[in-house]
Design a protein around this motif. Structure first.
Motif, PDB file in Angstrom:
ATOM      1  N   ASN A 230       0.826  -1.212   0.000  1.00  0.00           N
ATOM      2  CA  ASN A 230       0.000   0.000   0.000  1.00  0.00           C
ATOM      3  C   ASN A 230       0.859   1.261   0.000  1.00  0.00           C
ATOM      4  N   THR A 231       1.950   1.237   0.770  1.00  0.00           N
ATOM      5  CA  THR A 231       2.861   2.385   0.817  1.00  0.00           C
ATOM      6  C   THR A 231       3.556   2.570  -0.524  1.00  0.00           C
ATOM      7  N   ALA A 232       3.941   1.453  -1.145  1.00  0.00           N
ATOM      8  CA  ALA A 232       4.588   1.526  -2.458  1.00  0.00           C
ATOM      9  C   ALA A 232       3.676   2.219  -3.464  1.00  0.00           C
ATOM     10  N   LYS A 233       2.395   1.932  -3.398  1.00  0.00           N
ATOM     11  CA  LYS A 233       1.442   2.555  -4.316  1.00  0.00           C
ATOM     12  C   LYS A 233       1.394   4.069  -4.096  1.00  0.00           C
ATOM     13  N   ALA A 234       1.378   4.491  -2.815  1.00  0.00           N
ATOM     14  CA  ALA A 234       1.335   5.921  -2.509  1.00  0.00           C
ATOM     15  C   ALA A 234       2.588   6.635  -3.022  1.00  0.00           C
ATOM     16  N   PHE A 235       3.754   6.011  -2.842  1.00  0.00           N
ATOM     17  CA  PHE A 235       5.000   6.590  -3.343  1.00  0.00           C
ATOM     18  C   PHE A 235       5.017   6.628  -4.867  1.00  0.00           C
ATOM     19  N   ASN A 236       4.558   5.548  -5.482  1.00  0.00           N
ATOM     20  CA  ASN A 236       4.584   5.479  -6.937  1.00  0.00           C
ATOM     21  C   ASN A 236       3.662   6.524  -7.568  1.00  0.00           C
ATOM     22  N   ASP A 237       2.522   6.770  -6.932  1.00  0.00           N
ATOM     23  CA  ASP A 237       1.608   7.803  -7.440  1.00  0.00           C
ATOM     24  C   ASP A 237       2.279   9.169  -7.464  1.00  0.00           C
ATOM     25  N   ARG A 238       3.203   9.385  -6.525  1.00  0.00           N
ATOM     26  CA  ARG A 238       3.864  10.678  -6.424  1.00  0.00           C
ATOM     27  C   ARG A 238       5.163  10.755  -7.224  1.00  0.00           C
ATOM     28  N   LEU A 239       5.950   9.665  -7.194  1.00  0.00           N
ATOM     29  CA  LEU A 239       7.283   9.695  -7.794  1.00  0.00           C
ATOM     30  C   LEU A 239       7.389   8.960  -9.125  1.00  0.00           C
ATOM     31  N   ASN A 240       6.454   8.044  -9.380  1.00  0.00           N
ATOM     32  CA  ASN A 240       6.549   7.169 -10.551  1.00  0.00           C
ATOM     33  C   ASN A 240       7.928   6.507 -10.595  1.00  0.00           C
ATOM     34  N   PHE A 241       8.254   5.803  -9.491  1.00  0.00           N
ATOM     35  CA  PHE A 241       9.586   5.211  -9.394  1.00  0.00           C
ATOM     36  C   PHE A 241       9.786   4.097 -10.417  1.00  0.00           C
ATOM     37  N   ASP A 242      11.054   3.664 -10.567  1.00  0.00           N
ATOM     38  CA  ASP A 242      11.416   2.701 -11.614  1.00  0.00           C
ATOM     39  C   ASP A 242      11.469   1.254 -11.137  1.00  0.00           C
ATOM     40  N   GLY A 243      11.662   1.070  -9.839  1.00  0.00           N
ATOM     41  CA  GLY A 243      11.776  -0.296  -9.354  1.00  0.00           C
ATOM     42  C   GLY A 243      11.729  -0.358  -7.846  1.00  0.00           C
ATOM     43  N   VAL A 244      11.620  -1.572  -7.343  1.00  0.00           N
ATOM     44  CA  VAL A 244      11.472  -1.825  -5.913  1.00  0.00           C
ATOM     45  C   VAL A 244      12.674  -2.595  -5.384  1.00  0.00           C
ATOM     46  N   ILE A 245      13.082  -2.255  -4.161  1.00  0.00           N
ATOM     47  CA  ILE A 245      14.102  -3.002  -3.432  1.00  0.00           C
ATOM     48  C   ILE A 245      13.418  -3.631  -2.226  1.00  0.00           C
ATOM     49  N   LEU A 246      13.520  -4.931  -2.070  1.00  0.00           N
ATOM     50  CA  LEU A 246      12.964  -5.606  -0.893  1.00  0.00           C
ATOM     51  C   LEU A 246      14.090  -5.930   0.079  1.00  0.00           C
ATOM     52  N   THR A 247      14.044  -5.333   1.273  1.00  0.00           N
ATOM     53  CA  THR A 247      15.065  -5.602   2.275  1.00  0.00           C
ATOM     54  C   THR A 247      14.553  -6.599   3.309  1.00  0.00           C
ATOM     55  N   LYS A 248      15.482  -7.130   4.104  1.00  0.00           N
ATOM     56  CA  LYS A 248      15.187  -8.017   5.248  1.00  0.00           C
ATOM     57  C   LYS A 248      14.457  -9.300   4.837  1.00  0.00           C
ATOM     58  N   LEU A 249      14.787  -9.805   3.648  1.00  0.00           N
ATOM     59  CA  LEU A 249      14.191 -11.065   3.213  1.00  0.00           C
ATOM     60  C   LEU A 249      14.770 -12.259   3.964  1.00  0.00           C
ATOM     61  N   ASP A 250      15.826 -12.018   4.745  1.00  0.00           N
ATOM     62  CA  ASP A 250      16.390 -13.100   5.556  1.00  0.00           C
ATOM     63  C   ASP A 250      15.636 -13.247   6.864  1.00  0.00           C
ATOM     64  N   GLY A 251      14.721 -12.322   7.155  1.00  0.00           N
ATOM     65  CA  GLY A 251      13.963 -12.366   8.400  1.00  0.00           C
ATOM     66  C   GLY A 251      12.749 -13.277   8.292  1.00  0.00           C
ATOM     67  N   ASP A 252      11.896 -13.204   9.284  1.00  0.00           N
ATOM     68  CA  ASP A 252      10.694 -14.042   9.320  1.00  0.00           C
ATOM     69  C   ASP A 252       9.601 -13.399   8.476  1.00  0.00           C
ATOM     70  N   THR A 253       9.831 -13.370   7.173  1.00  0.00           N
ATOM     71  CA  THR A 253       8.909 -12.690   6.270  1.00  0.00           C
ATOM     72  C   THR A 253       7.837 -13.645   5.754  1.00  0.00           C
ATOM     73  N   ARG A 254       6.628 -13.133   5.603  1.00  0.00           N
ATOM     74  CA  ARG A 254       5.534 -13.984   5.131  1.00  0.00           C
ATOM     75  C   ARG A 254       5.483 -14.039   3.601  1.00  0.00           C
ATOM     76  N   GLY A 255       6.057 -13.062   2.944  1.00  0.00           N
ATOM     77  CA  GLY A 255       6.158 -13.129   1.487  1.00  0.00           C
ATOM     78  C   GLY A 255       5.160 -12.300   0.720  1.00  0.00           C
ATOM     79  N   GLY A 256       4.182 -11.696   1.420  1.00  0.00           N
ATOM     80  CA  GLY A 256       3.129 -10.957   0.731  1.00  0.00           C
ATOM     81  C   GLY A 256       3.629  -9.835  -0.144  1.00  0.00           C
ATOM     82  N   ALA A 257       4.632  -9.094   0.342  1.00  0.00           N
ATOM     83  CA  ALA A 257       5.156  -7.961  -0.422  1.00  0.00           C
ATOM     84  C   ALA A 257       5.819  -8.422  -1.713  1.00  0.00           C
TER      85      ALA A 257
END
Length: 442
Positions: A230-257
């Motif tokens: 949801n936050t990525a969408k808000a940023f993209n609406d404003r900046l029209n960014f080129d790509g995403v960086i996913l950090t902390k994938l070594d943690g206890d992540t559920r994978g949804g993002a």
């Protein structure tokens, strides 16, 4: 990563085990569990529903592969759809421009400053670039110092103006500095912000407009799941960014993002962070990630990491030592150091097909080799080069010096002897032959 999701998908596919063919009933039962697994992983409901609808259409379609068992077929279809959902093809970073300017954006606490350093290190060591890090976080206490420390760790210069409170000016001056001093990549680390903070969003939009970066990257903590999307969408609406960086994938992540973000903002995931070390950065390959989510491992990435640490000259020297029966504990310690450079142990194990599932309840620490290193470092120079001289008296001294039990020293000696024998048997190719075998697995 994604252990919980992998387990639930595996259970879903078990519904088809023993069935001779795909039917409306067993597909419906399986996909009900797949959808539930995705929702538990914090994937948006509509995305999960659309995903299972597409899988069902393909599974019941006319062009299915009749040579596969129903379970295998379902895994293949899910893998293909997961790959497509996460972006399909790998997306590179745009390094055009003189210099190439990369603007980092993201929420507070997403790991943006650390990842700016990782990206600089990646471009320096893997792409042969001369990067400049720019400190434009003028709000967070010690933010500039943090970036300077990160830059010092990787040998990359950091441009900062501690007295200047205008990030637009700092970024513009940094680009001038880069042009004048031969830097070909400029990475601008901005202040973390909240999407609802209009003033902060306007500020980064102003920086973006002023420096016209070749790449604008949105850094997101993978552990925040659907909120991150949801936050990525808000940023993209404003900046029209080129790509995403996913950090902390070594943690206890559920994978949804990781699974959802591409379909929401229609921008590719370009890199992932897989640990705390500056080398813990990977290019994001959707197909490889799909393999890992489905418990198939990632042999290609494992081979690539091994190749990065593989030194042909060192391998030749090692081969000669093995042939002369001169392989010692110093050589063993060197091999351990190379393995450690490949990444954290849990991540490496996850790349081996089937190993992640087999060892899911085993805690794999990043310092798994610390006892072995302590034992070897407690040996004398003679003992490391000629292990045969180590008798019971020496073992007692080594155990005391390394803070371990004598049984652990005996175990290491036994493992070392077995490995030496195996290496001797492999003569006629040595380490190089092993690498060629691994390459053949691609």
């Amino acid at each position: 990563m994604f252990d919980n999701l992998s387990d639930k998908l595996d259970k879903a596919f078990h519904i088809l085990k023993g069935h001779g063919k795909i039917t409306d009933v067993n597909v419906a039962d399986t996909l009900k569990e797949v959808r539930r697994a995705l929702l538990d992983a914090d994937v948006n409901f509509k995305i999960a529903k659309d995903f299972t609808t597409r899988v069902k259409e393909k599974a019941l379609g006319e062009n299915v592969l009749t040579t596969l068992q129903p379970g295998q077929l379902m895994i293949k279809i899910v893998k293909d759809e997961l790959t497509e959902l996460m972006g399909g093809d790998v997306a590179g970073v745009n390094l055009s421009g003189t210099p190439s300017v990369i603007l980092m954006s993201g929420l507070q606490g997403s790991g943006k400053t650390t990842f700016s350093g990782k990206l600089a290190n990646y471009l320096k060591t893997k792409k042969g670039k001369k990067p400049l890090l720019v400190a434009c976080d003028i709000y967070r206490p010690a933010a500039i110092n943090q970036l300077i420390v990160v830059g010092g760790q990787i040998g990359v210069e950091v441009y900062s103006e501690p007295e200047n409170k205008n990030p637009v000016e700092i970024a513009q001056n940094a680009i001038k500095h880069a042009k004048a001093n031969g830097f070909n990549v400029v990475i601008v680390d901005t202040a973390g912000r909240l999407a609802v903070d209009e003033q902060m969003m306007k500020e980064i939009a102003d920086v973006h407009k002023a420096i016209q970066p070749q790449e604008t990257l949105f850094v997101v903590d993978a552990m925040t799941g659907q909120d991150a999307v949801n936050t990525a969408k808000a940023f993209n609406d404003r900046l029209n960014f080129d790509g995403v960086i996913l950090t902390k994938l070594d943690g206890d992540t559920r994978g949804g993002a990781a699974i959802s973000i591409k379909s929401v903002v229609n921008k590719p995931i370009k890199f992932i962070g897989t640990g705390e070390k500056m080398e813990a950065i990977d290019v994001f390959y959707p197909s490889r990630m799909a393999d890992r989510i489905l418990g198939m491992g990632d042999v290609v990435s494992l081979v690539e990491r091994a190749q990065e640490q593989y030194d042909e000259e060192e391998a030749r020297k090692l081969q000669k030592k093995i042939a002369k029966n001169e392989f010692g504990f110093d050589d063993f310690l060197s091999q351990i150091q190379q393995i450690k450079k490949m990444g954290n142990m849990k991540d490496l194990v996850g790349m081996i097909p089937g190993a992640g599932k087999a060892l899911k309840d085993v805690e794999i620490e990043d310092d798994a080799f610390k006892h072995i290193e302590a034992i070897i470092q407690s040996m004398t120079k003679e003992e490391r080069s000629k292990p045969s001289v180590i008798d019971m008296k020496r073992k007692t001294r080594i155990a005391k010096g390394s803070g371990v039990k004598i049984e652990q020293v005996n175990q290491l000696m036994k493992q070392f002897e077995q490995m030496s024998k195996m290496m001797k048997m492999m003569q006629g190719g040595g380490g190089k032959k092993m690498m060629q075998m691994m390459q053949g697995m691609k």
